[in-house]
Scaffold this active site. Structure first.
Site, PDB file in Angstrom:
ATOM      1  CB  THR A 255      -9.460   0.560  15.387  1.00 28.60           C
ATOM      2  OG1 THR A 255      -8.739  -0.215  14.426  1.00 28.60           O
ATOM      3  CG2 THR A 255     -10.434   1.464  14.663  1.00 28.60           C
ATOM      4  CG  ASP A 320      -3.107  -3.902   8.445  1.00 28.55           C
ATOM      5  OD1 ASP A 320      -3.426  -3.269   9.460  1.00 28.55           O
ATOM      6  OD2 ASP A 320      -3.667  -4.967   8.113  1.00 28.55           O
ATOM      7  CG  HIS A 628     -16.577 -15.109  -1.178  1.00 28.59           C
ATOM      8  ND1 HIS A 628     -17.300 -16.238  -0.880  1.00 28.59           N
ATOM      9  CD2 HIS A 628     -17.430 -14.057  -1.036  1.00 28.59           C
ATOM     10  CE1 HIS A 628     -18.544 -15.898  -0.590  1.00 28.59           C
ATOM     11  NE2 HIS A 628     -18.651 -14.581  -0.663  1.00 28.59           N
TER      12      HIS A 628
END
Length: 705
Positions: A255, A320, A628
């Protein structure tokens, strides 16, 4: 009494401006010629990086090393929302335009701070589940009399610059898939260019061009090939040989979620491409191939989307290590020859200088500690350490940098007067552990790497060692010598982007809430101002009626505060106070009194057995970490579940499974977990709360001795 806000909406814009303190210059359309010459329009900030070169360098000099100590707050605007602020404002003809979180758009009188209009595209908060890295937006683009914004739910919206009213809207993504948009569009020759995010969720990346007047799609460039039996693009047919297996069934990733740049002389558009999906190349591509165009810079013709060249920063990426980070165009004298270069410091830890005409490698050097590679061959291909291929070896690999990168999306700036590039860096390792239970049908984050195994160890000594090794730094980089010219250590690893000016200054905000100015030559701190919240965005500078201003969006958030949590960010300042701050020489405005509120930790009794807690930890790390925080420790953006109220614990299933807080972004997880899972997660959170209580008690005992 009606508020100024409502009155402004009720009156025609001409009447609003006539009654305001602001005396606007003629609001001229933003044309192709104006954008090409944006660098010479010294008082404006016309596009995301100020001009097409994306240098983020202001030629203004009124605020300089001698006068910066007189800098004060001229005005501010406080936003209602409390998620991260990452936008770069635009300043056009005396009006400042910016975006908050959830894609709210604002227009202000750039001198007085008066709100002229605002627009809420009403993004459904339920799309929060499709976001890897907070409900953020990085800004707008301008063309003609319109503004353009990509939304978290994948829309591209054109708005009237004078009123904020929508002109047209187009859905750029499949709303049934896990796409999102956080990056700022660019406009080139009447075409609005936009990419998207979602590389962690099993999508296929692309970027597109839309007609600025009508919203019609002009072209689309996919960054990874489709099923070879269906692929029609000649270049993608060619690069499909760099893939293996049935990658298209998993999405592939790639992306283009942030950076672009444009060279009008060469008529080349440069786009940064992201990570693979899933991360693990063994799963994605049978452990084989470079997997183009993952982690690449791709140059295309903006009129047609025609491929021209590419350079891949991380072949066969599985860490990543995106190449979506900020790109800067400049002309540098290298070895006695003036070269047209493109510079980038992507996540993988290396600073690259490429020939932007051909895409050829000129040089690269690591700007942080790097252990996944040993160097480059003569063509600029990294020599990857075999052990780093955790998917292939099946063994854990503790990599540097981490997936958060040695440098992330936070914009760099280049000062042509010093010849230096200024950007925030971080030293942070990460254990990549192969996921032996990978499920290709999983609808949430699905990486092929085990986040549960990669969780922060709870041994205090180990946590302390990890924290000591995790560092943030502001670096001034010499791109010709490929070395650090100076650097400043920072209290946390997640800090803001930079602005450099002809006044000899570099401006940057940090995660502890300090907005600072440094001497661009030496790194000496020249000025500091307490913003009352952590800062991750980059500043801009502009002038109106002969006065220079510096503006910054101040609001803590983004990937690291969401995922890493407070274990490594204990020095950060997360106050849920979001503001636009604008400074000028002699500014006298004051913020409200700062009050740090510490919530008491009062968990219910911990009654679950060890097996349930262990299972709950696994489920938490799989489904809850990305919002979280790792190990149930929040970084301050999303509520810390250890501090949840009795009411929250009593209504746990209604929140987690039934979607009680769906309108706040907490969607139901009943499609991936059941009541047993939900209760186990609650047991783990309560267990972590009691562990934290014990740590606090032990710390307090030590301090009182």
């Amino acid at each position: 009494m009606r508020s100024i806000h409502s009155v402004l909406h009720a009156l025609p814009l001409v009447a609003v401006l006539a009654g305001a303190s602001f005396q606007p210059v003629f609001a001229a359309p933003v044309t192709a010629d104006r954008l090409v010459k944006a660098a010479s329009e010294t008082g404006s900030w016309l596009t995301h990086g100020r001009d097409y070169r994306e240098q983020r360098f202001s030629p203004l000099q009124q605020i300089n090393t001698e006068t910066v100590d007189q800098l004060g707050l001229s005005w501010y605007h406080e936003f209602e929302s409390t998620r991260g602020l990452e936008a770069t404002p635009l300043v056009i003809d005396g009006v400042l335009y910016t975006t908050g979180n959830w894609n709210h758009v604002y227009a202000f009188d750039a001198v007085s701070g008066e709100l002229l209009w605002d627009f809420d595209p009403e993004v459904d908060r339920a799309v929060g589940i499709k976001l890897c890295c907070d409900a953020v937006n990085r800004g707008l683009a301008a063309w003609g009399n319109n503004l353009y914004m990509g939304t978290l739910d994948g829309r591209l919206i054109a708005m009237d610059r004078d009123t904020g009213k929508p002109v047209w809207t187009v859905q750029t993504t499949d709303p049934d898939k896990y796409y999102s948009i956080t990056g700022a569009p660019r406009v080139v020759k009447g075409k609005v260019l936009i990419g998207n995010g979602g590389g962690e969720f099993g999508v296929r990346g692309y970027f597109s061009a839309y007609d600025a007047e009508t919203g019609d799609q002009v072209w689309r460039f996919y960054t990874v090939p489709d099923d070879p039996a269906k692929e029609t693009s000649p270049i993608l047919k060619e690069v499909s040989s760099t893939w293996s297996g049935e990658w298209w069934k998993l999405g592939g990733g790639g992306t283009a979620w942030d950076s672009m740049a444009y060279d009008p002389e060469l008529d080349l558009l440069y786009v940064g491409v992201g990570n693979g999906s899933p991360w693990n190349r063994e799963i994605r591509s049978n452990g084989e191939g470079d997997n183009l165009f993952l982690s690449s810079i791709v140059a295309v013709r903006p009129d047609t989307g025609e491929y021209v060249w590419h350079y891949q920063t991380t072949p066969g990426e599985e860490w990543d290590y995106t190449a979506t980070q900020h790109m800067i165009l400049a002309d540098l004298e290298i070895d006695g020859q003036l070269r047209k270069v493109l510079m980038q410091a992507p996540k993988n830890g290396n600073f690259y200088v490429l020939d932007r005409v051909t895409g050829k490698f000129i040089s690269a050097k690591n700007y942080v500690n790097v252990n996944w590679m040993t160097g480059f061959d003569e063509n600029g291909r990294p020599q990857i350490v075999p052990e780093a291929r955790y998917g292939t070896t099946g063994k854990p690999w503790i990599a540097a940098p981490s997936p958060f990168g040695g440098h992330n999306w936070q914009p760099m700036s280049f000062n042509p007067e010093t010849g230096l590039v200024y950007f925030p860096t971080r030293e942070m390792g990460f254990p990549y552990v192969p996921d032996t239970n990978f499920d290709p049908g999983e609808k949430k984050v699905n990486l092929g790497a085990d986040l549960n195994a990669a969780a922060m160890p709870q041994d205090p000594a180990i946590k302390s060692a990890i924290k000591a090794a995790t560092k943030g730094r502001l670096v001034a980089w010499d791109p010709i010598a490929q070395k650090e010219a100076w650097g400043v250590d920072q209290p946390v690893p997640w800090n803001g982007g930079t602005l450099s000016t002809s006044g000899g200054l570099v401006f940057q905000g940090d995660g502890k809430g300090n907005f600072k100015a440094f001497d661009a030559q030496t790194g000496e701190e020249k000025w500091s101002w307490f913003a009352q919240t952590g800062i991750v965005a980059a500043p801009v500078s502009y002038s109106v009626n002969g006065k220079q201003y510096v503006a910054i969006m101040a609001g803590w958030g983004g990937a690291v505060p969401l995922v890493v949590g407070g274990e490594l960010l204990s020095e950060s300042l997360a106050t849920k106070t979001n503001r636009l701050l604008v400074f000028g020489l002699g500014g006298k405005a004051q913020l409200p009194e700062f009050k740090q509120v510490n919530k008491p930790l009062t968990p219910p009794p911990a009654t679950a057995d060890a097996e349930t807690v262990q299972f709950g930890q696994k489920q938490y790390q799989t489904y809850c970490t990305t919002c979280h925080g790792d190990s149930a420790v929040s970084g301050g953006v999303i509520p810390d579940l250890r501090y949840a109220s009795d009411w929250t614990f009593q209504n746990w299933e209604a929140i987690v499974l039934d979607g009680l807080y769906k309108n706040r972004g907490m969607v139901p997880f009943d499609d991936v977990i059941d009541a047993t899972d939900a209760q186990a997660i609650k047991s783990y959170v309560i267990h972590r709360a009691h562990q934290t209580l014990q740590e606090l008690e032990q710390r307090n005992k030590g301090e009182t001795k």
